[in-house]
Motif scaffolding. Structure first.
Motif, short mmCIF file in Angstrom:
data_model
loop_
_atom_site.label_atom_id
_atom_site.label_comp_id
_atom_site.label_asym_id
_atom_site.label_seq_id
_atom_site.Cartn_x
_atom_site.Cartn_y
_atom_site.Cartn_z
N ASP A 199 -13.71 5.95 -2.56
CA ASP A 199 -12.73 4.98 -2.05
C ASP A 199 -11.82 4.42 -3.14
OD1 ASP A 199 -13.58 5.16 0.62
OD2 ASP A 199 -15.22 3.75 0.27
N MET B 201 0.85 -1.17 0.00
CA MET B 201 0.00 0.00 0.00
C MET B 201 0.89 1.23 0.00
SD MET B 201 -2.97 -1.23 -0.03
CE MET B 201 -3.93 0.23 0.28
N MET C 179 -8.73 4.27 -5.33
CA MET C 179 -7.39 4.83 -5.15
C MET C 179 -6.66 5.07 -6.46
SD MET C 179 -6.10 2.50 -1.96
CE MET C 179 -6.98 2.47 -0.40
N ASP C 180 -6.79 4.17 -7.41
CA ASP C 180 -6.04 4.27 -8.66
C ASP C 180 -7.01 4.09 -9.82
OD1 ASP C 180 -4.38 4.02 -10.86
OD2 ASP C 180 -2.86 2.86 -9.79
N ASN D 286 -9.64 -2.26 -4.46
CA ASN D 286 -8.49 -1.59 -5.05
C ASN D 286 -7.39 -2.57 -5.45
OD1 ASN D 286 -8.76 1.53 -5.01
ND2 ASN D 286 -9.67 0.86 -3.07
N THR E 278 -13.33 -1.34 5.56
CA THR E 278 -11.93 -1.16 5.15
C THR E 278 -11.46 -2.33 4.30
OG1 THR E 278 -11.48 0.10 7.18
CG2 THR E 278 -9.58 -0.81 6.01
N GLN F 189 -2.57 6.23 0.90
CA GLN F 189 -3.69 5.45 0.39
C GLN F 189 -4.39 4.68 1.50
OE1 GLN F 189 -2.10 3.12 -2.87
NE2 GLN F 189 -2.79 4.66 -4.30
N GLY F 190 -4.29 5.21 2.72
CA GLY F 190 -5.07 4.62 3.80
C GLY F 190 -4.31 3.58 4.60
N ILE G 197 -12.61 -1.84 0.84
CA ILE G 197 -11.77 -0.89 0.11
C ILE G 197 -10.48 -1.57 -0.37
CG2 ILE G 197 -10.43 1.24 0.31
CD1 ILE G 197 -12.49 2.20 2.38
#
Length: 402
Positions: free
Chosen positions: A238, A8, A240-241, A311, A304, A12-13, A307
């Motif tokens: 949520d 990660m 990310m990319d 991702n 979570t 990004q969390g 997410i």
């Protein structure tokens, strides 16, 4: 479920503890309130008075928000000149902007107009207040030790011109449109505006111009936390990319986006929505039993994990997240049980990479496609040779294992 060795990346969390996050949020909130409380409530609630109460930096931010020309050197610009230039542009902007308003925004404006422009201490999110202030619709100032929000007289006049039954119906439609769009990207992750427009039109009974649709989404992207407005697309907050996801979706170009009925899109468009499936509840129950989490904490943990999976990450990142949150499992048996529950959750999760289809559905479609594919035709000895020589197969390429 496919595991991964990806790390990660920072930002990004899953890297901040609750304590760190709460501390940062508290500091930002205190700094914001300190800035707002520097302003006094004007004697007259005019737009000129409201703009004059702002700093030059705040006026420059408003110029940016309204897409106005920016000074190359702010220090050389007089504040009075900035106010004079911005004031008519704010009025022009709100004339266009009001047609994208939502029901919750209308309630605020109605209350302010009914109370001579004063809206009191508005009970909405700070970022929503800052948005209205940043486009010149609402301002604030201190009065008798309290922060008071208000709508300038010129903005009230513009609002009263359009505030009728038709406008009430329009704000209801706008609210429906943005919620349905948010619900669709809950299942798809990202969708370009043309595709999204077509799907939303299938849901609603009213006519809606594409330009109006885009205006609604841009307003929604500033007003709601669950969507992000891009140059060409709407995406889930949520995600990310975006580029990676779009590449994954292109790998399944032969597969249509999963059908999402109106009621599912409507439900999923609500902020903080959770699709409570059996696999979801089993995973949440595991965290309550094994990690002593309460219901809300368990729901947050599964969210979570959602997410992480959406991702493109896997068990490595899930275990890292649990370690960060001090969610320690007793032994290897618990870890194996968790892995099985996560696998079940993944297989039944509408995945962004699969355009809203679950992995189980994708497997079924792929199996059906392979079974229906025609078997290669067997070439007979006396058939024309497939090499195109004109000879019979037995007299040409039979012995060459063509």
């Amino acid at each position: 479920m496919t595991d991964t060795n990806k790390e990660m990346s920072s930002g990004q969390g899953f890297i901040f503890s609750d304590e760190q996050f709460d501390k940062i949020a508290a500091e930002q909130k205190a700094e914001r309130m300190k800035s707002l409380r520097r302003h006094k409530l004007p004697e007259r609630l005019t737009l000129a008075e409201a703009l004059n109460s702002l700093t030059k930096n705040e006026l420059e931010d408003m110029q940016y928000n309204l897409n106005l020309p920016m000074a190359s050197n702010l220090n050389k610009v007089k504040k009075a000149d900035m106010v004079e230039a911005i004031q008519p542009e704010v009025v022009k902007f709100v004339q266009r902007w009001f047609v994208s308003a939502f029901e919750g925004q209308k309630d605020i404006f109605d209350y302010a107009c009914e109370h001579k422009g004063l809206a009191g201490a508005l009970q909405i999110e700070d970022y929503q207040l800052d948005y209205l202030r940043g486009i010149g619709v609402m301002f604030c100032g201190m009065s008798d030790g309290k922060l008071e929000w208000f709508m300038p007289e010129e903005i009230q006049e513009e609002y009263k011109k359009i505030n009728n039954v038709a406008f009430r119906q329009l704000t209801a439609l706008n609210s429906e449109v943005v919620r349905l769009a948010a619900g669709l990207v809950f299942y798809y992750g990202v969708m370009d505006y043309d595709q999204l427009y077509a799907k939303v039109l299938d849901f609603i009974d009213d006519e809606l111009e594409f330009s109006d649709f885009i205006g609604i989404l841009f307003n929604g992207g500033c007003w709601y936390k669950n969507i992000v407005v891009g140059q060409h697309e709407l995406r889930n907050v949520d995600l990310m990319d975006m580029e990676r996801l779009q590449q994954e979706q292109l790998k399944h170009s032969q597969v249509d986006f999963a059908e999402v009925p109106y009621n599912k899109a409507w439900d999923a468009g609500e902020e903080f929505y959770v699709e409570s499936t059996g696999a979801y509840r089993a995973l949440a129950q595991f965290f309550m039993n094994k990690c002593s989490l309460d219901v809300l904490q368990a729901a947050e943990a599964v969210h979570t994990i959602n997410i992480i999976l959406q991702n493109g990450y896997g068990m490595r990142e899930i275990m890292g997240f649990m370690k960060d949150r001090k969610m320690i499992l007793a032994d290897i048996n618990d870890t194996q049980e968790l892995s099985g529950l996560v696998g079940r959750y993944y297989n039944t999760l509408p995945m962004w990479a699969f355009k809203g289809h679950t992995p189980d559905e994708m497997n079924s479609m792929e199996n059906a496609a392979s079974q229906s594919a025609p078997s290669p035709r067997k070439i007979g000895r006396n058939d024309p040779c497939p090499c195109g020589s004109g000879k019979k197969y037995k007299n040409c390429c039979l012995d060459k294992n063509y």
